[in-house]
Design a protein around this motif. Sequence first.
Motif, mmCIF file in Angstrom:
data_model
loop_
_atom_site.group_PDB
_atom_site.id
_atom_site.type_symbol
_atom_site.label_atom_id
_atom_site.label_comp_id
_atom_site.label_asym_id
_atom_site.label_seq_id
_atom_site.Cartn_x
_atom_site.Cartn_y
_atom_site.Cartn_z
ATOM 1 N N ASP A 97 71.374 -16.930 -45.724
ATOM 2 C CA ASP A 97 72.763 -16.521 -45.973
ATOM 3 C C ASP A 97 72.931 -15.821 -47.317
ATOM 4 O OD1 ASP A 97 73.868 -17.461 -43.538
ATOM 5 O OD2 ASP A 97 73.822 -19.507 -44.297
ATOM 6 N N ILE A 98 72.131 -14.790 -47.545
ATOM 7 C CA ILE A 98 72.255 -13.985 -48.770
ATOM 8 C C ILE A 98 73.370 -12.964 -48.562
ATOM 9 C CG2 ILE A 98 71.047 -12.510 -50.405
ATOM 10 C CD1 ILE A 98 68.405 -13.599 -49.214
ATOM 11 N N ASP A 99 74.426 -13.078 -49.312
ATOM 12 C CA ASP A 99 75.552 -12.155 -49.196
ATOM 13 C C ASP A 99 75.183 -10.808 -49.809
ATOM 14 O OD1 ASP A 99 78.276 -11.430 -48.599
ATOM 15 O OD2 ASP A 99 78.679 -11.583 -50.743
ATOM 16 N N ILE A 100 75.399 -9.725 -49.065
ATOM 17 C CA ILE A 100 75.024 -8.390 -49.510
ATOM 18 C C ILE A 100 76.283 -7.589 -49.857
ATOM 19 C CG2 ILE A 100 73.760 -6.290 -48.943
ATOM 20 C CD1 ILE A 100 72.058 -8.867 -49.118
ATOM 21 N N ARG A 112 71.932 -3.117 -49.602
ATOM 22 C CA ARG A 112 73.333 -2.683 -49.694
ATOM 23 C C ARG A 112 73.966 -2.673 -48.310
ATOM 24 N NH1 ARG A 112 72.794 3.277 -49.119
ATOM 25 N NH2 ARG A 112 70.575 3.756 -49.247
ATOM 26 N N ASP A 113 75.287 -2.800 -48.309
ATOM 27 C CA ASP A 113 76.055 -2.899 -47.066
ATOM 28 C C ASP A 113 77.088 -1.767 -47.024
ATOM 29 O OD1 ASP A 113 77.265 -3.680 -44.753
ATOM 30 O OD2 ASP A 113 78.267 -5.431 -45.583
ATOM 31 N N ASP A 114 76.608 -0.525 -47.137
ATOM 32 C CA ASP A 114 77.514 0.629 -47.136
ATOM 33 C C ASP A 114 77.437 1.415 -45.836
ATOM 34 O OD1 ASP A 114 74.992 1.610 -47.487
ATOM 35 O OD2 ASP A 114 75.497 2.979 -49.115
ATOM 36 N N VAL A 115 77.023 0.744 -44.756
ATOM 37 C CA VAL A 115 76.952 1.362 -43.431
ATOM 38 C C VAL A 115 78.022 0.742 -42.548
ATOM 39 C CG1 VAL A 115 75.487 1.843 -41.432
ATOM 40 C CG2 VAL A 115 74.478 1.698 -43.720
ATOM 41 N N GLY A 116 78.762 1.555 -41.833
ATOM 42 C CA GLY A 116 79.801 1.031 -40.956
ATOM 43 C C GLY A 116 81.082 0.679 -41.706
ATOM 44 N N GLU A 117 82.072 0.220 -40.951
ATOM 45 C CA GLU A 117 83.387 -0.076 -41.529
ATOM 46 C C GLU A 117 83.441 -1.441 -42.177
ATOM 47 O OE1 GLU A 117 86.216 0.365 -38.434
ATOM 48 O OE2 GLU A 117 85.856 2.523 -38.153
ATOM 49 N N ARG A 118 82.675 -2.387 -41.666
ATOM 50 C CA ARG A 118 82.700 -3.748 -42.208
ATOM 51 C C ARG A 118 81.799 -3.861 -43.422
ATOM 52 N NH1 ARG A 118 80.661 -7.496 -37.813
ATOM 53 N NH2 ARG A 118 81.131 -9.051 -39.431
ATOM 54 N N ALA A 119 82.041 -4.907 -44.213
ATOM 55 C CA ALA A 119 81.186 -5.213 -45.363
ATOM 56 C C ALA A 119 80.943 -6.717 -45.389
ATOM 57 C CB ALA A 119 81.831 -4.743 -46.659
ATOM 58 N N GLY A 120 80.348 -7.206 -44.299
ATOM 59 C CA GLY A 120 80.081 -8.641 -44.191
ATOM 60 C C GLY A 120 78.624 -8.938 -43.963
ATOM 61 N N GLY A 121 77.744 -8.070 -44.467
ATOM 62 C CA GLY A 121 76.319 -8.231 -44.239
ATOM 63 C C GLY A 121 75.727 -9.416 -44.981
ATOM 64 N N SER A 122 74.816 -10.112 -44.329
ATOM 65 C CA SER A 122 74.076 -11.205 -44.962
ATOM 66 C C SER A 122 72.669 -11.229 -44.382
ATOM 67 C CB SER A 122 74.764 -12.550 -44.769
ATOM 68 O OG SER A 122 74.924 -12.857 -43.399
ATOM 69 N N SER A 138 74.274 -12.097 -40.075
ATOM 70 C CA SER A 138 75.550 -11.726 -39.461
ATOM 71 C C SER A 138 75.392 -10.425 -38.681
ATOM 72 C CB SER A 138 76.621 -11.555 -40.538
ATOM 73 O OG SER A 138 76.242 -10.555 -41.460
ATOM 74 N N ASP A 139 76.377 -10.121 -37.852
ATOM 75 C CA ASP A 139 76.346 -8.923 -37.008
ATOM 76 C C ASP A 139 76.922 -7.736 -37.777
ATOM 77 O OD1 ASP A 139 75.935 -7.320 -34.849
ATOM 78 O OD2 ASP A 139 77.768 -7.908 -33.808
ATOM 79 N N ASP A 140 76.202 -7.343 -38.835
ATOM 80 C CA ASP A 140 76.643 -6.215 -39.651
ATOM 81 C C ASP A 140 75.416 -5.507 -40.214
ATOM 82 O OD1 ASP A 140 78.422 -4.491 -40.848
ATOM 83 O OD2 ASP A 140 78.759 -5.759 -42.610
ATOM 84 N N GLU A 141 75.524 -4.219 -40.411
ATOM 85 C CA GLU A 141 74.407 -3.409 -40.879
ATOM 86 C C GLU A 141 74.118 -3.645 -42.367
ATOM 87 O OE1 GLU A 141 76.625 -1.274 -37.623
ATOM 88 O OE2 GLU A 141 77.153 -2.204 -39.530
ATOM 89 N N VAL A 142 72.834 -3.701 -42.701
ATOM 90 C CA VAL A 142 72.381 -3.817 -44.092
ATOM 91 C C VAL A 142 71.178 -2.905 -44.283
ATOM 92 C CG1 VAL A 142 71.403 -5.319 -45.872
ATOM 93 C CG2 VAL A 142 73.185 -6.201 -44.356
ATOM 94 N N LYS A 143 71.169 -2.145 -45.370
ATOM 95 C CA LYS A 143 70.027 -1.314 -45.725
ATOM 96 C C LYS A 143 69.157 -2.052 -46.737
ATOM 97 C CE LYS A 143 71.911 3.311 -44.872
ATOM 98 N NZ LYS A 143 72.244 4.624 -45.496
ATOM 99 N N VAL A 144 67.856 -2.114 -46.475
ATOM 100 C CA VAL A 144 66.910 -2.823 -47.342
ATOM 101 C C VAL A 144 65.826 -1.841 -47.778
ATOM 102 C CG1 VAL A 144 65.279 -4.734 -47.523
ATOM 103 C CG2 VAL A 144 67.330 -4.994 -46.122
ATOM 104 N N GLU A 145 65.510 -1.841 -49.071
ATOM 105 C CA GLU A 145 64.477 -0.952 -49.597
ATOM 106 C C GLU A 145 63.849 -1.570 -50.848
ATOM 107 O OE1 GLU A 145 68.000 1.741 -51.681
ATOM 108 O OE2 GLU A 145 66.578 2.679 -50.316
ATOM 109 N N ARG A 146 62.814 -0.921 -51.392
ATOM 110 C CA ARG A 146 62.147 -1.337 -52.637
ATOM 111 C C ARG A 146 61.707 -2.807 -52.585
ATOM 112 N NH1 ARG A 146 66.889 0.499 -56.377
ATOM 113 N NH2 ARG A 146 65.913 -0.930 -57.847
ATOM 114 N N ILE A 147 60.980 -3.144 -51.537
ATOM 115 C CA ILE A 147 60.525 -4.527 -51.335
ATOM 116 C C ILE A 147 59.278 -4.793 -52.177
ATOM 117 C CG2 ILE A 147 59.738 -6.203 -49.626
ATOM 118 C CD1 ILE A 147 61.204 -4.470 -47.505
#
Length: 372
Positions: free
Chosen positions: A83-86, A60-70, A111-120
């Motif tokens: 290039d997986i869009d999150i 998920r990409d719910d960290v920070g102001e941007r939502a352009g995580g990949s 990309s230069d944006d935060e992404v949280k990854v879990e449940r791998i």
Amino acid sequence: MHRLILTLVLTLTALTASAESWTKYPDSGCIGGSTCGGRHHQLKIRLENRPVVGVRFFARDDVGERAGGSLRVKVGDTIVKDDIDIRREGSMITIDVDAVRGNTLTIEPVSDDEVKVERIEVLYGNPRIVVDDRPRFPQTRPGRAGWRQYPEDGRCIGGRECRQNGSRITIVLDELPVLGIRFHAQDDIGERADGRLKVRIDETVISSYIDIQRRGKVHELDVDNVYGSKLVIETANDDEVDVKDIEVLYGRETESRPRSGGWKRGGGILDEKGGCIGGDECGGTRAQIRIPLKMRPIDSVTFYAHDDVGTRAGGELRVRIDDEIIEDHINVRREGKSQTIDMKKKGGHVLIIEPAADDEVVVEDIRIRYAY
């Protein structure tokens, strides 16, 4: 007595099913962006020494102001998805992997944006050789013919309500031909009732557009004696479908199925799934892996190779068709990696993988893709 036998059969079935299920890893974290380590921050997981046929995780990409995580996903040095869009709200990402081997699974930001990854989770397959998308299995004990249940693999997939489960179900198959597939599916989740499913074995499509009713029913599909490494049930549109009671009908091993058969070359024991060639311990420079070909042009050959045998680490390989060298002096690392060779649409009688230096190299999981 009959109840006891039935209980034992059900227990053995459950144990067998769990042995081929997804392997869960506790690793998780935030990567990328200014608050999560930047673009060079990665999640790395040590993998088992088995080919990978699937990877899934929640991102998920719910960290920070941007939502352009990949994100980018690699098995060893092989990029399996780029290039997986999150999405900001998050979703389950499921990736089909073409039986790639590697020491590590890497999930890294693109990309230069935060992404949280879990449940791998990782789905491992068995070593085999694939020619023209048909697996050749090693000489291991196959499963039994008849219907086999996969009770732990059913779940709701696709759409907004079931996005956390991903859009597909992947099941590792037994080493037998598939004659039938059946499962119960219903579309009683969410406001829409337009669910569709696609079913395939590896890249062989069994049914491309199954209409799912809201009240649900059992769907039974005939399969024409297809061998494969995995069964995939996936949504064909953006609507939720609840799939359960999955069963596969296996047939008996047929004479037409390619078999593995060993031979000796200068003391090295080789077989069709691969082997150790070269050096003092594996038959010297005259050892070869030879695979008969269909008289058709070849797109590519993929295999996993490592040089973790003997004291030296100077292994090199040569790939040729008959007497024509396609690739010479392929450097093989001690820790191993997957190699993909462009075969330039060449064809012939025999594919030959042989040492190009006097050092041992182990070659496994050979895959041949024909041009048509």
